[in-house]
Design a protein around this motif. Structure first.
Motif, mmCIF file in Angstrom:
data_model
loop_
_atom_site.group_PDB
_atom_site.id
_atom_site.type_symbol
_atom_site.label_atom_id
_atom_site.label_comp_id
_atom_site.label_asym_id
_atom_site.label_seq_id
_atom_site.Cartn_x
_atom_site.Cartn_y
_atom_site.Cartn_z
ATOM 1 N N LYS A 123 36.042 41.367 43.309
ATOM 2 C CA LYS A 123 36.164 42.711 43.585
ATOM 3 C C LYS A 123 35.478 43.507 42.630
ATOM 4 O O LYS A 123 34.981 44.669 43.068
ATOM 5 C CB LYS A 123 37.888 43.140 43.640
ATOM 6 N N ILE A 124 35.551 43.304 41.323
ATOM 7 C CA ILE A 124 35.182 44.511 40.469
ATOM 8 C C ILE A 124 34.378 44.063 39.334
ATOM 9 O O ILE A 124 33.820 44.693 38.553
ATOM 10 C CB ILE A 124 36.406 45.312 39.676
ATOM 11 N N GLY A 125 33.967 42.643 39.180
ATOM 12 C CA GLY A 125 33.529 42.014 37.956
ATOM 13 C C GLY A 125 31.884 42.741 37.972
ATOM 14 O O GLY A 125 31.393 42.516 36.718
ATOM 15 N N GLU A 126 31.256 42.869 38.994
ATOM 16 C CA GLU A 126 29.978 43.175 39.160
ATOM 17 C C GLU A 126 29.614 44.760 39.428
ATOM 18 O O GLU A 126 28.318 45.341 39.568
ATOM 19 C CB GLU A 126 29.332 42.442 40.040
ATOM 20 N N LEU A 127 30.541 45.500 39.318
ATOM 21 C CA LEU A 127 30.492 46.888 39.741
ATOM 22 C C LEU A 127 29.686 47.683 38.537
ATOM 23 O O LEU A 127 29.843 47.154 37.214
ATOM 24 C CB LEU A 127 31.884 47.615 39.986
ATOM 25 N N GLN A 128 29.064 48.401 38.853
ATOM 26 C CA GLN A 128 28.471 49.419 37.843
ATOM 27 C C GLN A 128 29.211 50.697 37.302
ATOM 28 O O GLN A 128 28.744 51.508 36.357
ATOM 29 C CB GLN A 128 27.198 50.043 38.188
ATOM 30 N N GLU B 9 36.780 50.488 37.500
ATOM 31 C CA GLU B 9 37.758 50.614 38.552
ATOM 32 C C GLU B 9 39.121 50.108 37.862
ATOM 33 O O GLU B 9 39.055 49.065 37.283
ATOM 34 C CB GLU B 9 37.480 50.003 39.910
ATOM 35 N N PHE B 10 40.117 50.613 38.095
ATOM 36 C CA PHE B 10 41.498 50.210 37.776
ATOM 37 C C PHE B 10 42.345 49.926 38.897
ATOM 38 O O PHE B 10 42.679 50.635 39.743
ATOM 39 C CB PHE B 10 42.317 51.460 36.757
ATOM 40 N N TRP B 11 42.876 48.608 38.824
ATOM 41 C CA TRP B 11 43.626 48.018 39.810
ATOM 42 C C TRP B 11 44.701 47.743 39.419
ATOM 43 O O TRP B 11 45.343 47.305 38.190
ATOM 44 C CB TRP B 11 42.912 46.637 40.572
ATOM 45 N N ILE B 12 46.005 47.569 40.178
ATOM 46 C CA ILE B 12 47.244 46.852 40.132
ATOM 47 C C ILE B 12 47.490 45.635 41.220
ATOM 48 O O ILE B 12 47.244 45.881 42.298
ATOM 49 C CB ILE B 12 48.417 48.100 40.350
ATOM 50 N N LEU C 55 48.033 44.484 35.692
ATOM 51 C CA LEU C 55 46.889 45.372 35.689
ATOM 52 C C LEU C 55 45.497 44.894 35.368
ATOM 53 O O LEU C 55 45.509 44.175 34.596
ATOM 54 C CB LEU C 55 47.239 46.533 34.419
ATOM 55 N N ALA C 56 44.415 45.431 36.151
ATOM 56 C CA ALA C 56 43.005 44.986 35.708
ATOM 57 C C ALA C 56 42.320 46.038 36.012
ATOM 58 O O ALA C 56 42.246 46.971 36.882
ATOM 59 C CB ALA C 56 42.995 43.786 36.913
ATOM 60 N N HIS C 57 41.238 45.884 35.150
ATOM 61 C CA HIS C 57 40.193 47.144 35.100
ATOM 62 C C HIS C 57 38.857 46.151 34.695
ATOM 63 O O HIS C 57 38.998 45.030 33.950
ATOM 64 C CB HIS C 57 40.474 48.100 34.718
ATOM 65 N N ASN C 58 37.590 46.812 35.072
ATOM 66 C CA ASN C 58 36.399 46.176 34.590
ATOM 67 C C ASN C 58 35.943 47.127 33.664
ATOM 68 O O ASN C 58 35.952 48.208 33.610
ATOM 69 C CB ASN C 58 35.525 45.922 35.768
ATOM 70 N N ASP D 127 50.830 41.175 32.709
ATOM 71 C CA ASP D 127 49.421 41.212 31.735
ATOM 72 C C ASP D 127 48.555 42.586 32.098
ATOM 73 O O ASP D 127 48.791 43.238 33.141
ATOM 74 C CB ASP D 127 48.760 39.906 32.299
ATOM 75 N N HIS D 128 47.578 42.701 31.386
ATOM 76 C CA HIS D 128 46.617 43.681 31.453
ATOM 77 C C HIS D 128 45.363 42.853 31.200
ATOM 78 O O HIS D 128 44.974 42.286 30.251
ATOM 79 C CB HIS D 128 46.356 44.916 30.570
ATOM 80 N N ILE D 129 44.343 42.729 32.247
ATOM 81 C CA ILE D 129 43.102 42.116 32.352
ATOM 82 C C ILE D 129 41.962 42.740 32.172
ATOM 83 O O ILE D 129 41.522 43.712 33.222
ATOM 84 C CB ILE D 129 42.945 40.941 33.329
ATOM 85 N N ILE D 130 40.920 42.723 31.201
ATOM 86 C CA ILE D 130 39.689 43.444 31.370
ATOM 87 C C ILE D 130 38.660 42.466 31.641
ATOM 88 O O ILE D 130 38.722 41.473 31.395
ATOM 89 C CB ILE D 130 39.476 43.994 29.770
ATOM 90 N N ILE D 131 37.963 42.944 32.793
ATOM 91 C CA ILE D 131 37.055 42.109 33.399
ATOM 92 C C ILE D 131 35.657 42.568 33.360
ATOM 93 O O ILE D 131 35.286 43.607 33.361
ATOM 94 C CB ILE D 131 37.716 41.732 34.917
ATOM 95 N N THR D 132 34.669 41.464 32.964
ATOM 96 C CA THR D 132 33.055 41.721 32.873
ATOM 97 C C THR D 132 32.796 40.806 33.983
ATOM 98 O O THR D 132 33.482 39.992 34.743
ATOM 99 C CB THR D 132 32.627 41.426 31.636
#
Length: 232
Positions: free
Chosen positions: A124-129, A132-135, A179-182, A214-219
């Motif tokens: 969903k968000i790993g390759e965005l430029q 974004e913050f998701w729940i 919580l998750a954001h990239n 948890d809160h995950i930061i994604i690349t």
């Protein structure tokens, strides 16, 4: 826009060099990435075949399909022999690939670890430029009930409405949140704002007996878990 005149249409190639026939006779797994892209574009330009042109396009992104998917239509049109129609075809094919990965991730809806969160959210968000913050809303069995985009463009520049997050949690019957954001930059360490919003949501959710797990930061290829690092 008019496509450029070409001199290497696939139908004029030798049988051994025709990727369409190769796919049909030997299976799609036997084709290289360049041959698959060549099928999409159908022809090259005056100097090179579709496969040669595809190899050059892929070489420009270090043969990384994820990077190829990030090229804009105008960037693709910068290659001689790639007009608007071909550029759109490449972009559409890569988007279908992304959506397929997303659907495969949705089949694995039970969250068992930080890794499973990464596998769920990366398509969903790993390759965005942009950021974004998701729940992610979970039930008692840690199965995903729903995932919602909370903000777009960065946490520091966006007001996080905690009441809205918790209202949605109550509406869907969630007992847990993730919580998750990239980080488009590729940096994995959490910022001060990342830590603040984590604590803010965790404190507010506790009053409703809802756990922030948890809160995950994604690349693109990696992630950082607050829970794994005992920061929750």
């Amino acid at each position: 826009m008019q496509e450029e005149l070409v001199s290497f249409p696939i139908k004029h190639w030798s049988l051994d060099d025709r990727p369409r026939e190769k796919l049909q006779d030997k299976g799609r797994e036997t084709l290289s990435d360049a041959e698959l892209v060549a099928i999409l574009i159908g022809s090259g330009n005056k100097e090179e075949s579709a496969v040669s042109l595809s190899q050059r396009i892929l070489a420009s992104v270090n043969n990384n399909l994820s990077e190829l998917g990030r090229l804009s239509i105008n960037q693709l049109k910068g290659f001689k022999g790639i007009g608007e129609a071909k550029a759109i075809t490449i972009a559409a094919a890569l988007e279908l690939g992304r959506r397929r990965r997303r659907e495969e991730a949705l089949k694995k809806k039970k969250i068992t670890s930080s890794r499973s969160v990464f596998e769920f959210m990366q398509p969903k968000i790993g390759e965005l430029q942009h950021e974004e913050f998701w729940i992610i809303y979970l039930n008692n069995s840690n199965r995903v009930i729903k995932s919602n985009q909370l903000s777009k463009g960065g946490i520091t520049g966006t007001l996080v409405d905690v009441r809205l997050v918790l209202k949605k949690a109550l509406e869907v019957g969630a007992t847990g949140l993730i919580l998750a954001h990239n980080h488009p930059s590729g940096a994995l360490r959490p910022s001060v704002a990342d830590k603040q919003i984590t604590n803010k949501l965790k404190t507010a959710a506790q009053s409703l007996d809802i756990r922030v797990l948890d809160h995950i930061i994604i690349t693109e290829k990696a992630y950082f878990s607050f829970a794994d690092e005992t920061m929750m």
